[in-house]
Design a protein around this motif. Structure first.
Motif, PDB file in Angstrom:
ATOM      1  N   VAL A  43      35.323   8.416  16.713  1.00 30.40           N
ATOM      2  CA  VAL A  43      35.406   7.585  18.117  1.00 30.40           C
ATOM      3  C   VAL A  43      34.476   8.217  19.308  1.00 30.40           C
TER       4      VAL A  43
ATOM      5  N   GLY B 238      33.944   8.275  23.170  1.00 31.77           N
ATOM      6  CA  GLY B 238      34.469   8.026  24.457  1.00 31.77           C
ATOM      7  C   GLY B 238      33.492   7.657  25.231  1.00 31.77           C
TER       8      GLY B 238
ATOM      9  N   ALA C 108      38.390   7.947  29.129  1.00 34.02           N
ATOM     10  CA  ALA C 108      36.981   7.630  29.189  1.00 34.02           C
ATOM     11  C   ALA C 108      37.229   6.095  29.863  1.00 34.02           C
TER      12      ALA C 108
ATOM     13  N   ALA D 222      35.547   2.776  24.646  1.00 34.91           N
ATOM     14  CA  ALA D 222      35.246   3.443  23.537  1.00 34.91           C
ATOM     15  C   ALA D 222      34.443   2.770  22.347  1.00 34.91           C
TER      16      ALA D 222
END
Length: 508
Positions: free
Chosen positions: A50, A52, A153, A156
């Motif tokens: 992942v 962000g 964030a 993403a």
């Protein structure tokens, strides 16, 4: 229990295996032995990361950037193909045409869920990927775009890649080669040097200082030190290899604890969750104890697992319990960022080695109660120094290749799975860029990688980036329904160890 993901082997006659228009057919390259291992149904591993972002996703810019870079990498524009006409068919990498729309996925999510609890919505979506097989009729990578804000964030993106494409370090380096410095978007980012975070230079057994001797005695002392270091290295390697072999063949196994996965854990869905830690706190402890960043993270892990274990079991903690972690070691030097950027620009290997060349190391963690929190770090330092004086990972890679050559992929997969089933955890620590970078114009706020498909119920990844460290846990949710409490234990353990280091500094 989820069934093993269906493996689809494309053939040369499949439409997806067309060679790119306007290019000559390039020489096929066999899938590496480790890559073949990751194709096995009981060891079909995937990497999910992942990223962000600090701004809303500009989808056309992302697609254009991927077409010009990642999609041109030899592994990201190739299929794993079996030639059934061969007597012993083995998968090979064959170039194909990449349709970027097949790989950039924008899911339709419930706006009510993403606005009510965006962090949970992101976690749920990433976790759902562990239940979905990848389409083996096209290159084995996907980029999922989640364009909604979370607590950390603005948006993403999630990169999912089959582990046979490459190891985690190589894939992270490749992704970083797609980024540029936030301060100078014409330049590639800076990565920590190989010596960053080390306590000292030179071999483990080298003396930091010694009285000056005559040249002849200096040479004799140097030779004696080399002999001692070699013998210690040899002895530690023999012990570690014997321990590894005993573990892989089920002669030696970890005791059943609440951390150890049960039968079929590799097929069950995983939940991915992360927590942001301050790199400055880790460095403070490192300097106070005179160790490495990795030593501190090992100590924090031991402390967190101990907090969770004794809280859940109610045991007194009068005895120390040892659980072991499997650590994958990348034995192939990862191509530099400039090499990777050139590789993607040209679409050719440029002589750079790519793929999986992994050895295994078994790393013990001690579950115990210590009155001094710094004792977790000191014991982790001892374990790490001991493992540095062993060639365990090199030997396990070599022996795995020998077993694969003479006994086949099934035997190699059986031993590898046996080694993991008889250990308890997976652990890794990877250093990322030392400054903020941008991904096709999108500032990256954090990087959170993980993996699934192996027979462990708990996997821990530490990923440094700029001035933070992301701790990522991948857990079997049926075994860890309160996994967020375990995540809190890591946060609390670092805080307590940091405070103990501060008190130590005041007393000196």
């Amino acid at each position: 229990m989820r069934k093993p993901a269906l493996e689809i082997d494309a053939t040369r006659t499949a439409a997806a295996a067309e060679i790119k228009a306007g290019k000559e057919e390039e020489e096929e390259e066999p899938v590496s032995p480790t890559g073949r291992l990751f194709r096995e149904p009981h060891f079909s591993c995937h990497i999910v990361s992942v990223f962000g972002l600090g701004g809303a996703v500009d989808l056309p810019a992302v697609r254009a950037g991927l077409e010009a870079s990642l999609a041109r990498h030899p592994r990201f524009c190739s299929l794993q193909v079996l030639d059934e006409q061969e007597e012993d068919p083995r998968p090979k990498w064959v170039r194909t045409t990449v349709n970027i729309d097949d790989h950039v996925i924008v899911p339709s999510l419930d706006p009510t869920a993403t606005s009510a609890d965006p962090d949970r919505a992101l976690e749920d979506y990433v976790s759902s990927l562990s239940t979905l097989p990848m389409d083996h009729s096209r290159p084995l990578w996907e980029l999922h775009v989640l364009d909604f804000p979370t607590s950390e964030a603005t948006a993403a993106v999630v990169l999912r890649v089959h582990h046979s494409v490459g190891d985690g370090v190589s894939l992270l380096s490749l992704f970083i080669a797609c980024t540029r410095r936030a301060s100078d978007q014409s330049s590639l980012p800076a990565l920590p040097s190989a010596s960053a975070g080390r306590r000292r230079a030179g071999p483990v057994y080298a003396l930091s200082s010694r009285p000056r001797l005559s040249p002849s005695w200096e040479a004799l002392a140097a030779f004696a030190a080399w002999v001692v270091s070699f013998l210690v290295l040899l002895w530690h390697t023999v012990v570690d290899v014997a321990c590894f072999a005993s573990t892989a063949t089920s002669v030696l196994g970890d005791p059943p604890t609440l951390f150890k996965g049960g039968e079929g854990v590799e097929f069950r869905p995983k939940r991915f969750m992360n927590r942001t830690l301050r790199l400055d706190d880790v460095k403070y402890v490192k300097n106070a104890v005179n160790c490495t960043i990795n030593d501190v993270l090992l100590g924090v892990t031991s402390a967190a697992l101990s907090r969770y274990y004794f809280r859940k079991t109610g045991e007194s903690g009068s005895e120390t319990i040892k659980v072991r972690s499997t650590l994958l070691v990348n034995l192939r030097k990862t191509p530099g960022l400039h090499t990777l950027a050139t590789m993607m620009e040209s679409g050719k290997d440029n002589g750079a080695q790519w793929g999986n060349r992994l050895g295994y190391m078994i790393l013990p963690f001690h579950i115990a109660k210590h009155s001094d929190p710094l004792m977790y770090v000191r014991k982790a330092t001892q374990v790490a120094r001991r493992k540095k004086s062993s060639m365990e990972s090199v030997f396990t890679f070599w022996s795995g290749s020998v077993i694969l050559k003479f006994f086949g992929i099934k035997a190699a997969a059986s031993l590898c799975c046996g080694m993991m089933r008889n250990t308890t955890l997976s652990f890794s620590n990877v250093a990322g860029p030392t400054e903020q970078v941008v991904f096709y114009g999108h500032p990256i706020v954090y990087i959170a990688p993980s993996v699934y498909g192996h027979p462990h119920a708990l996997t821990m990844h530490y990923q440094s980036y700029a001035n933070i460290i992301k701790l990522v846990l991948a857990v079997d949710e049926t075994q860890f329904p309160d996994a967020h409490e375990l995540l809190d234990d890591f946060d609390q353990s670092l805080r307590i160890i940091r405070e103990a280091a501060s008190e130590k500094q005041k007393d000196t």
